[in-house]
Design a protein around this motif. Structure first.
Motif, mmCIF file in Angstrom:
data_model
loop_
_atom_site.group_PDB
_atom_site.id
_atom_site.type_symbol
_atom_site.label_atom_id
_atom_site.label_comp_id
_atom_site.label_asym_id
_atom_site.label_seq_id
_atom_site.Cartn_x
_atom_site.Cartn_y
_atom_site.Cartn_z
ATOM 1 N N VAL A 56 -6.830 7.929 48.723
ATOM 2 C CA VAL A 56 -5.454 7.770 48.254
ATOM 3 C C VAL A 56 -5.465 7.206 46.841
ATOM 4 N N SER A 57 -4.812 7.901 45.915
ATOM 5 C CA SER A 57 -4.849 7.443 44.522
ATOM 6 C C SER A 57 -3.506 7.686 43.857
ATOM 7 N N LYS A 58 -3.016 6.688 43.136
ATOM 8 C CA LYS A 58 -1.719 6.877 42.473
ATOM 9 C C LYS A 58 -1.850 7.835 41.287
ATOM 10 N N ARG A 105 -7.948 10.601 35.977
ATOM 11 C CA ARG A 105 -7.151 9.814 35.030
ATOM 12 C C ARG A 105 -7.325 8.313 35.282
ATOM 13 N N SER A 106 -8.198 7.953 36.232
ATOM 14 C CA SER A 106 -8.444 6.540 36.506
ATOM 15 C C SER A 106 -9.036 5.879 35.261
ATOM 16 N N HIS A 107 -8.859 4.561 35.174
ATOM 17 C CA HIS A 107 -9.335 3.889 33.958
ATOM 18 C C HIS A 107 -10.841 4.037 33.751
ATOM 19 N N SER A 108 -11.586 4.194 34.834
ATOM 20 C CA SER A 108 -13.044 4.361 34.722
ATOM 21 C C SER A 108 -13.438 5.419 33.691
ATOM 22 N N VAL A 109 -12.596 6.439 33.550
ATOM 23 C CA VAL A 109 -12.910 7.525 32.627
ATOM 24 C C VAL A 109 -13.054 7.007 31.195
ATOM 25 N N GLY A 135 -19.500 2.268 26.680
ATOM 26 C CA GLY A 135 -20.807 1.910 26.133
ATOM 27 C C GLY A 135 -22.015 2.112 27.017
ATOM 28 N N GLY A 136 -21.931 1.793 28.308
ATOM 29 C CA GLY A 136 -23.145 1.950 29.095
ATOM 30 C C GLY A 136 -23.130 1.199 30.392
ATOM 31 N N THR A 137 -24.227 1.342 31.141
ATOM 32 C CA THR A 137 -24.321 0.754 32.457
ATOM 33 C C THR A 137 -25.741 0.224 32.643
ATOM 34 N N GLY A 171 -15.711 -2.400 43.285
ATOM 35 C CA GLY A 171 -15.266 -2.178 41.913
ATOM 36 C C GLY A 171 -14.477 -3.370 41.399
ATOM 37 N N GLU A 172 -13.634 -3.117 40.415
ATOM 38 C CA GLU A 172 -12.928 -4.221 39.748
ATOM 39 C C GLU A 172 -11.929 -4.900 40.685
ATOM 40 N N ASN A 173 -11.542 -4.216 41.723
ATOM 41 C CA ASN A 173 -10.627 -4.764 42.727
ATOM 42 C C ASN A 173 -11.236 -5.957 43.470
ATOM 43 N N SER A 223 -20.222 -3.439 34.894
ATOM 44 C CA SER A 223 -19.148 -3.093 35.823
ATOM 45 C C SER A 223 -19.325 -1.695 36.394
ATOM 46 N N THR A 224 -19.607 -0.730 35.510
ATOM 47 C CA THR A 224 -19.760 0.636 36.004
ATOM 48 C C THR A 224 -20.926 0.696 37.001
ATOM 49 N N ASN A 225 -21.983 -0.060 36.732
ATOM 50 C CA ASN A 225 -23.103 -0.092 37.685
ATOM 51 C C ASN A 225 -22.689 -0.767 38.993
HETATM 52 C C1 LIG Z 1 -11.741 0.912 27.762
HETATM 53 C C2 LIG Z 1 -12.733 0.396 28.753
HETATM 54 C C3 LIG Z 1 -14.098 0.614 28.544
HETATM 55 C C4 LIG Z 1 -15.034 0.136 29.464
HETATM 56 N N1 LIG Z 1 -16.365 0.353 29.230
HETATM 57 C C5 LIG Z 1 -17.284 -0.072 30.144
HETATM 58 C C6 LIG Z 1 -18.672 0.194 29.958
HETATM 59 O O1 LIG Z 1 -19.091 0.812 28.994
HETATM 60 N N2 LIG Z 1 -19.524 -0.258 30.895
HETATM 61 C C7 LIG Z 1 -19.118 -0.947 32.007
HETATM 62 O O2 LIG Z 1 -19.940 -1.310 32.849
HETATM 63 N N3 LIG Z 1 -17.797 -1.192 32.203
HETATM 64 C C8 LIG Z 1 -16.880 -0.775 31.298
HETATM 65 N N4 LIG Z 1 -15.540 -1.028 31.517
HETATM 66 C C9 LIG Z 1 -15.113 -1.591 32.801
HETATM 67 C C10 LIG Z 1 -15.171 -0.521 33.861
HETATM 68 O O3 LIG Z 1 -14.920 0.732 33.298
HETATM 69 C C11 LIG Z 1 -14.121 -0.765 34.951
HETATM 70 O O4 LIG Z 1 -14.176 -2.090 35.398
HETATM 71 C C12 LIG Z 1 -14.388 0.169 36.145
HETATM 72 O O5 LIG Z 1 -14.531 1.504 35.710
HETATM 73 C C13 LIG Z 1 -13.275 0.060 37.166
HETATM 74 O O6 LIG Z 1 -13.469 1.050 38.138
HETATM 75 P P1 LIG Z 1 -12.674 1.008 39.507
HETATM 76 O O7 LIG Z 1 -13.131 2.164 40.294
HETATM 77 O O8 LIG Z 1 -12.841 -0.353 40.081
HETATM 78 O O9 LIG Z 1 -11.145 1.140 39.094
HETATM 79 P P2 LIG Z 1 -10.349 2.202 38.193
HETATM 80 O O10 LIG Z 1 -11.205 3.151 37.488
HETATM 81 O O11 LIG Z 1 -9.399 1.394 37.371
HETATM 82 O O12 LIG Z 1 -9.548 3.036 39.260
HETATM 83 C C14 LIG Z 1 -8.498 2.489 40.013
HETATM 84 C C15 LIG Z 1 -8.045 3.536 41.000
HETATM 85 O O13 LIG Z 1 -7.131 2.947 41.905
HETATM 86 C C16 LIG Z 1 -5.998 3.759 42.036
HETATM 87 N N5 LIG Z 1 -4.847 2.886 42.334
HETATM 88 C C17 LIG Z 1 -4.479 1.753 41.697
HETATM 89 N N6 LIG Z 1 -3.346 1.266 42.233
HETATM 90 C C18 LIG Z 1 -3.000 2.108 43.232
HETATM 91 C C19 LIG Z 1 -1.918 2.157 44.148
HETATM 92 N N7 LIG Z 1 -0.929 1.259 44.140
HETATM 93 N N8 LIG Z 1 -1.878 3.175 45.028
HETATM 94 C C20 LIG Z 1 -2.851 4.129 45.051
HETATM 95 N N9 LIG Z 1 -3.877 4.127 44.204
HETATM 96 C C21 LIG Z 1 -3.958 3.123 43.309
HETATM 97 C C22 LIG Z 1 -5.872 4.506 40.731
HETATM 98 O O14 LIG Z 1 -5.175 5.720 40.911
HETATM 99 C C23 LIG Z 1 -7.337 4.713 40.364
HETATM 100 O O15 LIG Z 1 -7.816 5.904 40.940
HETATM 101 C C24 LIG Z 1 -14.590 -0.572 30.605
HETATM 102 C C25 LIG Z 1 -13.241 -0.778 30.817
HETATM 103 C C26 LIG Z 1 -12.325 -0.331 29.888
HETATM 104 C C27 LIG Z 1 -10.867 -0.645 30.120
#
Ligand SMILES: Cc1cc2nc3c(=O)[nH]c(=O)nc-3n(C[C@H](O)[C@H](O)[C@H](O)COP(=O)(O)OP(=O)(O)OC[C@H]3O[C@@H](n4cnc5c(N)ncnc54)[C@H](O)[C@@H]3O)c2cc1C
Length: 557
Positions: free
Chosen positions: A26-28, A33-37, A41-43, A359-361, A376-378
């Motif tokens: 389930v993804s909003k 388009r998630s921020h991970s994209v 820089g690297g992992t 993840g970041e959650n 973080s990505t790792n």
């Molecule tokens: C610009 C930028 C560059 C970065 N560069 C690096 C890097 O080089 N190396 C590194 O290690 N880290 C980096 N980071 C950190 C790292 O990218 C993020 O911490 C990590 O990718 C987060 O991944 P995630 O899967 O936890 O969450 P996200 O990628 O943020 O995904 C969150 C997901 O949750 C879903 N979601 C959220 N709320 C809801 C809701 N209410 N209902 C349903 N779905 C929901 C969204 O749709 C999305 O799919 C960077 C961060 C940023 C902002």
């Protein structure tokens, strides 16, 4: 919940670990388009025989200002290399050295060049790889553009997730045997931020409201190089590849703050150094109204830009009309990452059996008071994998609980009879903007008791205004005003926890810097903050930090 790096990795792990398991993702957002994209820089991963797990652990723990749980860090670093090779085999185009091996670069706070990368588009390439892999499995069902509004926990089991199908406005309920919270961070509580506008901490707030505690929320990371004035990230790799920071006198200044690592010190240290320079009157002005900034000079590494830093070169050109080979890029510390999150154990488990976080959650905690860049990505890959397997394991030995209809109706009422029908005239966007402003000004790189009290007062006022919002858009199809309203509600809860946690933490550690308590205080604050929901706001308690080999020491670079 969530289709970023952590969510996609977890989904693959779940279906690959058990041929019977089906996953509802389930993804909003549409996952890509998630921020991970946007990760650039690297992992970090130990791949080179001259590097080792202890060194990666030590760098992470020192970077965390000794707040990380050391057993979790030691476990984590061992899990990462496999993830790099696995994604490589799945087709991730990792950048390579002349001899064909995977390249690694230096990154802030690393004592060995350990960051694996795919140019400066690491997140984009890993996300493409994982998403393609997910599409191989018809047992992974994507529910894209479903917005989770709450989860209900009943008899200490996950009962249901309530969502709005954004395309139709339909209130939709998901039930499953286990749940993985992977909804990302909450950086958008702030206005000047490198995070996507969707990074609103929904997963943290939803878990918190359901009674799952949050850990260490006061630790919010500021990335030194947010592009002025947009906040778009200029990757740390720009400094790792040799870029300089210069003040208004054209001078490099990091030797005064981190004599050995200079521009490659960890983010908290570089961010503070930049702010001290600006406060001392050596900020650069011009071109961007009243905003003072620092110059990031890449002109002496112009030959590396195309191969190693193509994206930020392009960003500087498109957004600021600057040719990075010819002139400096204006930057300022910007909110980037939330170290805190749903409190989980080493197996990614929360206090509710069957509910996991990744993840970041989640906060496990390997980042403590300050995350190292490239860690973080790792984490998303390694612990997303663990969460997927654990959730599959739980699901294979449990059934789906009976739906708690009362809770589902309660949430339905909150959405359609309360929030949708509010008519007090307050504008949601204005509240969001005012929240971002008070967080930028009062809960920023430098904090004081006075500023934090002012922030808490403002957050209370904003919560009061929030009770009087009006949603003008009454339609069902992509009602982004309603979505924003819900996101702002989550961020108000989280901001309160961040500000209160920061107020109570009367010391300086990692990204949390109190001008009125500038020293780290291990006697009183070598402990995690645990925030639990009550009707009157968060109840703050503390839990010990687990130390294995590395006694807290002074943190100098
Ligand atoms: C610009 C930028 C560059 C970065 N560069 C690096 C890097 O080089 N190396 C590194 O290690 N880290 C980096 N980071 C950190 C790292 O990218 C993020 O911490 C990590 O990718 C987060 O991944 P995630 O899967 O936890 O969450 P996200 O990628 O943020 O995904 C969150 C997901 O949750 C879903 N979601 C959220 N709320 C809801 C809701 N209410 N209902 C349903 N779905 C929901 C969204 O749709 C999305 O799919 C960077 C961060 C940023 C902002």
């Amino acid at each position: 919940m969530g289709g970023g790096l952590a969510g996609l990795r977890a989904a693959i792990a779940a279906v690959e670990s058990n041929g019977e398991i089906t996953v509802g993702l389930v993804s909003k957002l549409y996952p890509l388009r998630s921020h991970s994209v946007a990760a650039e820089g690297g992992t970090s991963a130990v791949l080179d025989p001259e590097d080792n797990f202890d060194l990666h652990s030590y760098d992470t723990i020192k970077g965390s200002d000794y707040l990380a749980d050391q057993d979790a860090v030691e476990e984590f670093v061992k899990l990462v290399p496999e993830q790099i090779y696995t994604t490589d085999h799945w087709g991730c185009p990792w950048s390579r050295a002349e001899d064909g091996r995977i390249s690694q670069r230096d990154f802030g706070g690393l004592s060995f060049p350990r960051a694996v990368f795919a140019a400066d588009k690491t997140g984009f390439h890993v996300m493409q790889t994982l998403y393609s892999r997910c599409l191989m499995y018809d047992r992974i069902h994507f529910y894209n553009e479903y917005f989770a509004t709450s989860i209900s926990v009943d008899s200490n089991r996950f009962n249901a997730m309530t969502t709005i199908n954004l395309r139709t406005g339909e209130y939709t309920i998901f039930q499953s045997k286990s749940l993985i919270l992977a909804a990302g961070g909450g950086g958008r509580m702030y206005r000047f931020s490198t995070c996507a506008h969707s990074t609103t901490g929904d997963g943290d707030a939803i878990a918190y409201r359901a009674g799952i505690p949050l850990k260490d929320m006061e630790f919010v990371q500021f990335h030194p190089t947010g592009l002025v004035p947009s906040g778009i990230l200029i990757t740390e790799a720009a400094r790792a590849e040799g870029g300089y920071l210069r003040n208004s006198e054209g001078k490099r200044f990091m030797e005064h703050y981190a004599p050995t690592k200079l521009e490659e010190a960890p983010r908290d240290i570089v961010s503070r150094a930049m702010m001290w320079e600006i406060e001392a009157g050596r900020g650069v002005r011009g071109g961007y109204g009243n905003i003072e900034y620092i110059n990031l000079d890449l002109t002496h590494i112009a030959d590396k830009l195309e191969e190693r830093l193509p994206m930020i070169t392009d960003i500087a050109r498109k957004f600021n009309n600057i040719d990075a080979a010819e002139g400096p890029i204006p930057v300022r510390p910007a909110t980037h990452y939330t170290m805190g999150g749903v409190s989980v154990g080493i197996g990614t488990e929360t206090v509710v059996p069957g509910v996991f976080g990744a993840g970041e959650n989640a906060s496990i905690s390997i980042h403590g008071a300050n995350r190292l860049g490239s860690n973080s990505t790792n984490e998303c890959l390694a612990l997303g994998n663990v969460a997927g397997k654990k959730a599959a394991e739980f699901a294979s030995s449990h059934g789906i609980p009976d739906l708690n209809h009362d809770k589902i109706r309660e949430e339905e009422k909150r959405l359609w009879e309360d929030i949708m029908r509010r008519d007090g005239g307050e504008n949601v966007a204005a509240i969001r903007s005012d929240l971002g402003h008070t967080m930028d000004v009062n809960v920023g790189v430098f904090k004081t008791g006075e500023k934090l009290e002012s922030a808490i007062k403002t957050i209370y006022e904003l919560k009061e205004r929030y009770s009087r919002i009006s949603i003008q858009d009454k339609s069902n199809v992509f009602n982004t005003e309603l979505q924003w309203a819900l996101e702002v509600g989550y961020m108000l809860d989280l901001a309160e926890i961040v500000a209160k946690g920061a107020f109570e933490r009367k010391e300086s550690r990692g990204a949390h810097y109190r001008k009125d308590f500038p020293k780290r205080d291990d006697d009183n604050f070598l402990k995690h903050t645990i925030a639990t929901y009550t009707r009157d706001g968060p109840r703050l308690e503390y839990s010990p930090v687990r130390i294995t080999k590395w006694q807290p020491a002074e943190r100098v670079y």
